[in-house]
Design an enzyme around this catalytic site. Structure first.
Site, PDB file in Angstrom:
ATOM      1  N   ASP A   1      -7.113  -2.929  10.749  1.00 53.39           N
ATOM      2  CA  ASP A   1      -8.198  -2.089  11.770  1.00 53.39           C
ATOM      3  C   ASP A   1      -7.868  -3.821  12.582  1.00 53.39           C
ATOM      4  O   ASP A   1      -8.084  -4.538  12.177  1.00 53.39           O
ATOM      5  CB  ASP A   1      -9.291  -2.127  10.865  1.00 53.39           C
ATOM      6  CG  ASP A   1     -10.016  -1.336  11.823  1.00 53.39           C
ATOM      7  OD1 ASP A   1     -10.471  -0.213  11.542  1.00 53.39           O
ATOM      8  OD2 ASP A   1     -10.670  -1.571  13.242  1.00 53.39           O
ATOM      9  N   ILE A   2      -8.150  -3.388  13.384  1.00 47.84           N
ATOM     10  CA  ILE A   2      -8.616  -4.565  14.767  1.00 47.84           C
ATOM     11  C   ILE A   2      -9.347  -4.722  14.585  1.00 47.84           C
ATOM     12  O   ILE A   2      -9.892  -6.473  15.340  1.00 47.84           O
ATOM     13  CB  ILE A   2      -8.394  -3.981  16.325  1.00 47.84           C
ATOM     14  CG1 ILE A   2      -8.246  -4.907  17.589  1.00 47.84           C
ATOM     15  CG2 ILE A   2      -9.636  -3.067  16.480  1.00 47.84           C
ATOM     16  CD1 ILE A   2      -8.198  -4.016  18.432  1.00 47.84           C
TER      17      ILE A   2
ATOM     18  N   ASN B   1     -13.730   8.812   8.201  1.00 48.74           N
ATOM     19  CA  ASN B   1     -15.004   9.330   8.525  1.00 48.74           C
ATOM     20  C   ASN B   1     -14.874  10.359  10.077  1.00 48.74           C
ATOM     21  O   ASN B   1     -13.793  10.748  10.125  1.00 48.74           O
ATOM     22  CB  ASN B   1     -15.227   8.727   9.902  1.00 48.74           C
ATOM     23  CG  ASN B   1     -16.347   6.538   9.200  1.00 48.74           C
ATOM     24  OD1 ASN B   1     -16.765   7.020   8.249  1.00 48.74           O
ATOM     25  ND2 ASN B   1     -15.510   6.166   9.712  1.00 48.74           N
TER      26      ASN B   1
ATOM     27  N   GLU C   1     -15.404   7.067  15.384  1.00 50.68           N
ATOM     28  CA  GLU C   1     -14.859   6.801  16.980  1.00 50.68           C
ATOM     29  C   GLU C   1     -13.818   7.467  17.325  1.00 50.68           C
ATOM     30  O   GLU C   1     -13.989   7.722  18.121  1.00 50.68           O
ATOM     31  CB  GLU C   1     -14.623   5.214  16.903  1.00 50.68           C
ATOM     32  CG  GLU C   1     -16.604   4.308  16.240  1.00 50.68           C
ATOM     33  CD  GLU C   1     -15.688   3.055  16.504  1.00 50.68           C
ATOM     34  OE1 GLU C   1     -14.938   2.316  16.712  1.00 50.68           O
ATOM     35  OE2 GLU C   1     -16.619   2.642  15.955  1.00 50.68           O
ATOM     36  N   VAL C   2     -12.069   7.384  16.672  1.00 50.29           N
ATOM     37  CA  VAL C   2     -11.400   8.347  17.177  1.00 50.29           C
ATOM     38  C   VAL C   2     -10.388   9.525  16.607  1.00 50.29           C
ATOM     39  O   VAL C   2     -10.298   9.206  15.914  1.00 50.29           O
ATOM     40  CB  VAL C   2     -10.223   6.452  16.862  1.00 50.29           C
ATOM     41  CG1 VAL C   2      -8.572   7.420  17.374  1.00 50.29           C
ATOM     42  CG2 VAL C   2     -10.331   5.484  17.112  1.00 50.29           C
TER      43      VAL C   2
ATOM     44  N   HIS D   1      -7.924   9.754  10.590  1.00 48.60           N
ATOM     45  CA  HIS D   1      -7.260   8.261   9.892  1.00 48.60           C
ATOM     46  C   HIS D   1      -8.376   7.989   8.988  1.00 48.60           C
ATOM     47  O   HIS D   1      -9.318   8.255   8.705  1.00 48.60           O
ATOM     48  CB  HIS D   1      -7.414   7.220  10.726  1.00 48.60           C
ATOM     49  CG  HIS D   1      -8.702   7.206  11.411  1.00 48.60           C
ATOM     50  ND1 HIS D   1      -9.649   8.279  12.623  1.00 48.60           N
ATOM     51  CD2 HIS D   1      -9.672   6.292  11.204  1.00 48.60           C
ATOM     52  CE1 HIS D   1     -10.315   7.118  12.882  1.00 48.60           C
ATOM     53  NE2 HIS D   1     -10.651   6.566  12.136  1.00 48.60           N
TER      54      HIS D   1
ATOM     55  N   HIS E   1      -9.824   4.533   6.401  1.00 43.58           N
ATOM     56  CA  HIS E   1      -9.370   3.533   6.567  1.00 43.58           C
ATOM     57  C   HIS E   1      -8.986   2.940   4.199  1.00 43.58           C
ATOM     58  O   HIS E   1      -9.417   3.614   3.396  1.00 43.58           O
ATOM     59  CB  HIS E   1     -10.832   3.134   6.697  1.00 43.58           C
ATOM     60  CG  HIS E   1     -11.133   3.112   8.144  1.00 43.58           C
ATOM     61  ND1 HIS E   1     -11.455   1.840   8.729  1.00 43.58           N
ATOM     62  CD2 HIS E   1     -11.673   4.476   8.372  1.00 43.58           C
ATOM     63  CE1 HIS E   1     -11.923   2.881  10.036  1.00 43.58           C
ATOM     64  NE2 HIS E   1     -12.373   4.242   9.711  1.00 43.58           N
TER      65      HIS E   1
HETATM   66  P1  5GP Z   1     -13.066   5.285  13.002  1.00 39.16           P
HETATM   67  O1  5GP Z   1     -15.157   4.582  12.386  1.00 39.16           O
HETATM   68  O2  5GP Z   1     -12.584   6.467  14.166  1.00 39.16           O
HETATM   69  O3  5GP Z   1     -13.157   5.868  11.708  1.00 39.16           O
HETATM   70  O4  5GP Z   1     -12.887   3.820  12.904  1.00 39.16           O
HETATM   71  C1  5GP Z   1     -11.963   3.923  13.967  1.00 39.16           C
HETATM   72  C2  5GP Z   1     -11.292   2.227  13.274  1.00 39.16           C
HETATM   73  O5  5GP Z   1     -10.210   1.416  14.767  1.00 39.16           O
HETATM   74  C3  5GP Z   1     -12.477   1.166  14.073  1.00 39.16           C
HETATM   75  O6  5GP Z   1     -12.681   0.285  12.717  1.00 39.16           O
HETATM   76  C4  5GP Z   1     -11.911   0.350  14.690  1.00 39.16           C
HETATM   77  O7  5GP Z   1     -11.438  -0.609  14.662  1.00 39.16           O
HETATM   78  C5  5GP Z   1     -10.325   0.493  14.667  1.00 39.16           C
HETATM   79  N1  5GP Z   1      -9.334   0.712  16.260  1.00 39.16           N
HETATM   80  C6  5GP Z   1      -9.939   0.948  17.697  1.00 39.16           C
HETATM   81  N2  5GP Z   1      -9.146   0.676  18.350  1.00 39.16           N
HETATM   82  C7  5GP Z   1      -8.120  -0.101  17.617  1.00 39.16           C
HETATM   83  C8  5GP Z   1      -7.369  -0.826  17.835  1.00 39.16           C
HETATM   84  O8  5GP Z   1      -6.706  -0.777  19.523  1.00 39.16           O
HETATM   85  N3  5GP Z   1      -6.138  -0.845  17.240  1.00 39.16           N
HETATM   86  C9  5GP Z   1      -6.631  -1.278  15.905  1.00 39.16           C
HETATM   87  N4  5GP Z   1      -5.718  -2.121  14.947  1.00 39.16           N
HETATM   88  N5  5GP Z   1      -7.683  -0.146  15.381  1.00 39.16           N
HETATM   89  C10 5GP Z   1      -8.298  -0.127  16.265  1.00 39.16           C
END
Ligand code: 5GP
Length: 119
Positions: free
Chosen positions: A33-34, A91, A99-100, A104, A106
């Site tokens: 994760d970034i 999530n 968010e994405v 996925h 984690h």
């Molecule tokens: P979500 O909230 O959708 O479950 O988590 C999305 C995750 O993707 C977040 O923890 C965020 O830090 C990570 N993320 C967003 N953009 C990027 C990216 O460009 N590269 C990587 N490695 N992680 C990302």
């Protein structure tokens, strides 16, 4: 939920945005994760176009589902958290804080993650 081809993880899968590849096979890609929330914070994504866990569970093939979860297990073991324990999070949607919009999981570990996130 319709799949959005312009989401960040779709771009990573297409090689348009770089990532540090930790694992890849026919079914999944895994990378850190970034913005890590723990010493080990890995994202595992299927290669198929699934918006969230509901879409994945309903529409992925049995091979994709098996391949995905076998990879999650392997990635946890290979990154040293299978024995000490870790948390998997998927999530989902607005209330889930997703968010994405590409399914996925984690993997969070390397320290005590504590109790379940606050409701
Ligand atoms: P979500 O909230 O959708 O479950 O988590 C999305 C995750 O993707 C977040 O923890 C965020 O830090 C990570 N993320 C967003 N953009 C990027 C990216 O460009 N590269 C990587 N490695 N992680 C990302």
């Amino acid at each position: 939920m319709a799949y959005d081809d312009n989401n960040i993880f779709a771009k990573i899968l297409r090689g348009e945005i770089p990532c540090k590849k930790l694992y890849e096979d026919k079914y999944v890609l895994a990378f850190p994760d970034i913005a890590p929330k723990a010493p080990v914070h890995i994202l595992v994504i299927p290669k198929g176009k699934y918006a969230n866990v509901v879409d994945f569970g309903a529409n992925a093939t049995p091979d994709e589902i098996t391949g995905f979860w076998r990879a999650v297990s392997k990635i946890a073991a290979d990154n040293g958290v299978a024995g000490s324990g870790f948390r998997t999070i998927a999530n989902t949607g607005l209330n889930g804080g997703q968010e994405v919009p590409h399914f996925h999981v984690h993997i969070l570990g390397g320290k005590s993650i504590g109790s379940i996130v606050s409701a």
